[in-house]
Design an enzyme around this catalytic site. Structure first.
Site, PDB file in Angstrom:
ATOM      1  N   HIS A  40       0.848  -1.204   0.000  1.00  0.00           N
ATOM      2  CA  HIS A  40       0.000   0.000   0.000  1.00  0.00           C
ATOM      3  C   HIS A  40       0.867   1.231   0.000  1.00  0.00           C
ATOM      4  O   HIS A  40       0.977   1.933   1.000  1.00  0.00           O
ATOM      5  CB  HIS A  40      -0.922  -0.015   1.226  1.00  0.00           C
ATOM      6  CG  HIS A  40      -1.932  -1.109   1.181  1.00  0.00           C
ATOM      7  ND1 HIS A  40      -2.891  -1.194   0.212  1.00  0.00           N
ATOM      8  CD2 HIS A  40      -2.093  -2.192   1.967  1.00  0.00           C
ATOM      9  CE1 HIS A  40      -3.641  -2.271   0.420  1.00  0.00           C
ATOM     10  NE2 HIS A  40      -3.166  -2.907   1.472  1.00  0.00           N
ATOM     11  N   GLU A 123      -5.480 -10.598   3.848  1.00  0.00           N
ATOM     12  CA  GLU A 123      -4.804 -11.731   4.494  1.00  0.00           C
ATOM     13  C   GLU A 123      -5.831 -12.636   5.182  1.00  0.00           C
ATOM     14  O   GLU A 123      -5.779 -13.877   5.069  1.00  0.00           O
ATOM     15  CB  GLU A 123      -3.789 -11.230   5.523  1.00  0.00           C
ATOM     16  CG  GLU A 123      -3.073 -12.365   6.253  1.00  0.00           C
ATOM     17  CD  GLU A 123      -2.291 -11.889   7.472  1.00  0.00           C
ATOM     18  OE1 GLU A 123      -1.666 -10.817   7.417  1.00  0.00           O
ATOM     19  OE2 GLU A 123      -2.335 -12.590   8.501  1.00  0.00           O
ATOM     20  N   THR A 165      -1.647 -11.773  11.154  1.00  0.00           N
ATOM     21  CA  THR A 165      -0.232 -11.547  11.514  1.00  0.00           C
ATOM     22  C   THR A 165       0.029 -10.169  12.113  1.00  0.00           C
ATOM     23  O   THR A 165       0.931 -10.000  12.935  1.00  0.00           O
ATOM     24  CB  THR A 165       0.675 -11.693  10.272  1.00  0.00           C
ATOM     25  OG1 THR A 165       0.174 -10.837   9.247  1.00  0.00           O
ATOM     26  CG2 THR A 165       0.739 -13.120   9.785  1.00  0.00           C
TER      27      THR A 165
HETATM   28 FE1  F3S Z   1       5.659  -8.978   6.707  1.00  0.00          FE
HETATM   29 FE2  F3S Z   1       5.143 -11.443   6.515  1.00  0.00          FE
HETATM   30 FE3  F3S Z   1       5.179 -10.358   8.773  1.00  0.00          FE
HETATM   31  S1  F3S Z   1       4.478  -9.916   5.163  1.00  0.00           S
HETATM   32  S2  F3S Z   1       4.556  -8.388   8.378  1.00  0.00           S
HETATM   33  S3  F3S Z   1       6.861 -10.588   7.502  1.00  0.00           S
HETATM   34  S4  F3S Z   1       3.738 -11.777   8.089  1.00  0.00           S
END
Ligand code: F3S
Length: 651
Positions: A40, A123, A165
């Site tokens: 983004h 996600e 996440t």
């Molecule tokens: Fe980035 Fe993967 Fe964590 S995209 S924020 S490392 S879950």
């Protein structure tokens, strides 16, 4: 000013990997599509576009073309479609997200999956799409509880809980406690990515030390928005997408030792962070040069003062404990109340007013805090001491206010200086209280002065004595017979009363108290009575004054002389009897004497045998001595006047 970049900022591992894979694919195929923006951040997507990396809104748009699945991941169905219709399908799903897909897809058909996160986030949509059993998205614990309360999920059946996440770790820990307490069949998988929480932790630590935080990232990036929110709790925070949004305005008002922190969201490339850093550096340098010029000009316009300097200061503020003053320096001046005056009873407002220009002595210069402390009372005391010394030299009387009663005397403040008056010099009798003098204005003479030690001793008594002596001298110079005074009866004696007429006490003899007969002065006056008196005579040598309390306008002799004459036959009342005659009252205040020889034509040896006090008798006025205020009466004359007639009658 110092610029610090937060340790964990910018692209996370997952995003960096996705961009790398995409760029490799673009190189390999000439162009490539990504299913939605890789990150983004418009700046980044614009630059990727230039490298042949296009954004596809859906699978159809990328049909027949190489397609990259971004780090967020997609549902199993979307992935299968992509593999079927695209010439190449590069899976750049972040390995941490992939791990969640695996957990979810491994749950048996009869079980349930709970996903803690934002149901609209790609996600979360992707994770849900990998479940082979029932899957529910909950934003918080209340949503989870509602699933069980409504019977959608059973307390007796297994369920797996995974977390988006980027979910907030604090909230997750709070919910997990409740889940463990109430829902024992729910297995919790902590799938929060530490990259997010570490970035937030680092940003927060920096924000706590910084005066300004610059958060760099795409305006639509939720993790960058979250960073800005965290930083704003601790300092001024600005959220910019790139260096072009920075301006000089940001550093205006910041201290020269300020820390400016920079952090960036997971979608912010390193070069954007570097650009922001470099631009801020230039802004600071420009600003410092400008401020330097301004500061040096300002510095030149300010004068410097040092401890013990005597300065002129203008009062610009008054509060309970101090006066705030302006003295043309860059520091603000303060005069604490106890340095304003020696008078412990005075308030700041009693001593100074806003706008007053005063003299003061600098007692301390505190450059580090930009303040100067001053004392007004030191200047006043020094000036006061000069005035007091001059007054003593000229033998003048000084005036001051008694500020306190202390051991052995009182303290008087005059000309800003403390003067000690010993108890014996206060004029307060031994039985009196020195405290009664406090806050009173008094006159005193200086009897001792020590300028070195700043000690002055005074005497109220001496001043009072001088005042009295002066009044007495003036009195004897101006006294005249007939002068009228309003006096106070000081003492009463058998022969008269002493009356205080100011400078001296004069005597009013009993006979001068009233026109009427008085047997004793106490019958008509009391000590403390205020009476009007007239000076009858005075002797400046012997310091004596004879007074009369008789009002001349009420003199009964005036009335008597006007109404009566010799040969008048009148009635009189016997008021006293003596050996030589009887006194008879003609009118109040005028008695006449009927001499023993004038009582009868016959010889009288004992008057009491003929007359009695209170007896009314007919008498003839045979003499009036106006000079001596004496009247002679005769009963005998009336008898003789009657005798020839009787004799004639007998013939
Ligand atoms: Fe980035 Fe993967 Fe964590 S995209 S924020 S490392 S879950």
């Amino acid at each position: 000013m110092l610029i610090e970049i937060a340790d964990k900022s910018g692209f996370c591992f997952g995003v960096e990997r996705a961009i790398e894979l995409t760029e490799q694919a673009a190189e390999k195929h000439g162009e490539v599509y990504t299913l939605g923006p890789l990150i983004h951040n418009e700046t980044v997507t614009d630059s990727l576009e230039k490298k042949g990396i296009h954004i596809a809104a859906d699978i159809e748009q990328a049909a027949g073309k190489p397609l990259v699945i971004r780090s967020h991941g997609v549902t199993r169905k979307v992935q299968e479609q992509a593999e079927a219709v695209c010439s190449d399908c590069i899976d750049a799903t972040c390995p941490f997200v992939k791990k969640i897909h695996k957990i979810v897809s491994e749950q048996p058909e009869g079980a349930a999956v709970i996903i803690l996160g934002d149901e609209k986030h790609p996600e979360v949509i992707g994770i849900k799409g990998h479940a082979r059993c029932r899957a529910f998205v909950c934003k918080d614990f209340a949503d989870i509880k509602a699933l069980f309360d409504s019977g959608t999920l059973s307390l007796d059946k297994d369920a797996a809980l995974v977390i988006q996440t980027t979910f907030d770790r604090g909230r997750f820990l709070e919910y997990s406690q409740e889940i463990r307490k109430h829902y024992s069949r729910v297995t919790i998988y902590d799938t929060i990515c530490s990259a997010t929480s570490e970035r937030q932790k680092n940003a927060e630590e920096l924000a706590k030390r910084a005066e300004l935080m610059i958060v760099v990232g795409g305006k639509h990036s939720s993790n960058t928005g979250k960073l800005a929110e965290i930083c704003a709790r601790h300092c001024t925070t600005v959220f910019v997408e790139n260096a072009a949004e920075l301006s000089k305005r940001l550093v205006k008002g910041l201290r020269s030792d300020s820390i400016i922190g920079i952090t960036a969201g997971a979608s912010t490339p390193a070069y954007t962070i570097r650009e922001v850093h470099r631009t801020m550096d230039e802004i600071i340098k420009t600003n410092e040069n400008e401020e330097l010029d301004f500061a040096s000009m300002l510095e030149q316009s300010f004068r410097r003062v040092y401890t013990n300097n005597r300065v002129k200061a203008t009062v610009v503020g008054i509060n309970k404990n101090e006066a705030v003053v302006e003295l043309g320096t860059k520091q603000t001046g303060y005069i604490p109340l106890d340095e304003l005056t020696n008078d412990p009873n005075a308030t700041v407002a009693d001593v100074v007013s806003i706008g007053d220009e005063i003299d003061a002595i600098v007692t301390k210069v505190d450059d580090s805090n930009g303040v100067i402390f001053l004392s007004k009372k030191k200047v006043d005391s020094a000036l006061g001491m000069e005035k007091i010394a001059a007054s003593k030299e000229a033998n003048e009387t000084l005036e001051g206010v008694v500020s306190a009663a202390v051991k052995g005397g009182v303290i008087v403040i005059t000309n800003g200086t403390r003067v000690f008056i010993p108890a014996s010099q206060t004029g307060v009798p031994r039985s009196g209280k020195l405290e009664d003098l406090v806050k009173k204005t008094v006159q005193f003479k200086v009897i001792e002065i020590n300028e070195q030690r700043g000690r002055v001793v005074g005497s109220i008594r001496q001043a009072n004595r001088e005042v009295r002596d002066a009044e007495k001298a003036k009195f004897w110079e101006s006294i005249e017979v007939g002068q009228k005074f309003e006096g106070e009866v000081r003492s009463i004696e058998d022969y008269g009363v002493f009356v205080d007429i100011g400078a001296v006490d004069g005597l009013v003899r009993t006979s001068e108290l009233t026109w009427n007969r008085v047997s004793h002065p106490k019958d008509i006056v009391s000590i403390g009575d205020k009476i009007t008196v007239i000076v009858k005579s005075y002797d400046p040598e012997k310091k004596r004054v004879s007074l009369s309390a008789k009002d001349p306008d009420e003199n009964p002799w005036t009335k008597f002389v006007a109404d009566y004459a010799v040969d008048d036959v009148i009635k009189a009342t016997v008021v006293s009897i003596t050996e030589f005659g009887a006194f008879a009252q003609i009118i109040p205040g005028v008695d006449g004497l009927i001499h023993i020889s004038q009582i009868s034509t016959e010889r009288v040896t004992n008057i009491a045998n003929v007359l009695a006090v209170g007896q009314e008798v007919d008498v003839k006025i045979i003499d009036i001595d106006a000079d001596k205020n004496r009247v002679s009466l005769s009963m005998k004359a009336l008898m003789e006047d009657a005798a020839p007639a009787e004799e004639t009658d007998a013939e």
